[in-house]
Design a protein around this motif. Sequence first.
Motif, PDB file in Angstrom:
ATOM      1  N   ASP A 199     -20.794  76.392  47.308  1.00  0.00           N
ATOM      2  CA  ASP A 199     -19.995  75.181  47.530  1.00  0.00           C
ATOM      3  C   ASP A 199     -20.852  73.945  47.739  1.00  0.00           C
ATOM      4  O   ASP A 199     -20.392  72.821  47.520  1.00  0.00           O
ATOM      5  N   TYR A 220     -20.239  66.170  49.870  1.00  0.00           N
ATOM      6  CA  TYR A 220     -19.856  67.474  50.412  1.00  0.00           C
ATOM      7  C   TYR A 220     -19.883  67.406  51.934  1.00  0.00           C
ATOM      8  O   TYR A 220     -20.903  67.082  52.534  1.00  0.00           O
ATOM      9  N   SER A 222     -18.847  69.884  55.120  1.00  0.00           N
ATOM     10  CA  SER A 222     -18.420  71.225  55.495  1.00  0.00           C
ATOM     11  C   SER A 222     -17.782  71.227  56.876  1.00  0.00           C
ATOM     12  O   SER A 222     -18.089  70.381  57.727  1.00  0.00           O
TER      13      SER A 222
END
Length: 299
Positions: A199, A220, A222
């Motif tokens: 990911d 990105y 998380s």
Amino acid sequence: MSITAYLQPLLWAVVFTPAEYLFCAYPLVLFSRERRQNILLLLFNLTVTALLGGAVAGLVYLAVDAVVPAGFSTPVAAWPFWLQVVACVVLADFGIYVSHRLMHTPLLWRFHEVHHSAEEMNWMVAYRFHPVDLTITGIFTSVPLLVVGLPLEAIAAAKAVHGVQAMLSHANVSWGFGPLRRIVVDPRFHHWHHANERDAYDRNFSALLVVWDWLFGTLYVSERPRAAVFGAGDMARRGFFHLLVDPFRPPAAPPAGDAAPVLANAPALAPTETVMTDSATATSEARQTAGPAVVTAGH
């Protein structure tokens, strides 16, 4: 090569080494093979690569001077110095973003893999680059500044800003920038770029300003505070000579099971406790204990 180029990493070692011990996010690995590689790459890049980069920079300067019309940079020359520095920082940052994305393509990944082979996050990873990688990045960051006509003094100041930021973003520290994390890249943000997790592949390319990842869809974030496993392939376990030479050789086989150049069909990795490397296992164990963990021997 100026002696100040060698003094700069020594100066920041005095700053970042204690900081990594006091505020480490992962076990602090000392005297490892990977650290020795980082030191050798630092010395090589400050000598041989610097000479190569100087020659390339001279050619780029002559090419830009021959192409850009006379008087094109006159308005920029009238700007106050602080504004020239800000312009250098922003333009160079965009150049780093573009070149960084290019380094993640199959054509150039083998050179950039040297940087991503790091399995231990620390400030010295900021010097873990193949000379070809550094040269390409240098071209993408210098050409826009020279075309605009920004002075060399402002370019040098911007280079210093990005140099410190590179060491900070790779440092093994648990710091975050709070609300500023949405604007400026902090260590947690960049550590995810190095994560060996599907990911996180091809994400968080920005060096200083987060806006580039936001604009181009590579951001990105998380839900977890930090990654568990770093590294790509087996380059971290090769010798210094191989780190320099192997990128020029075609891979023996396409990557399977290791972090690959970030592509749509990259392998899906799901690191678990049973497949972690030694350093990653130590990381997992360290999360369950308080205080800095120091490992005196690496892989």
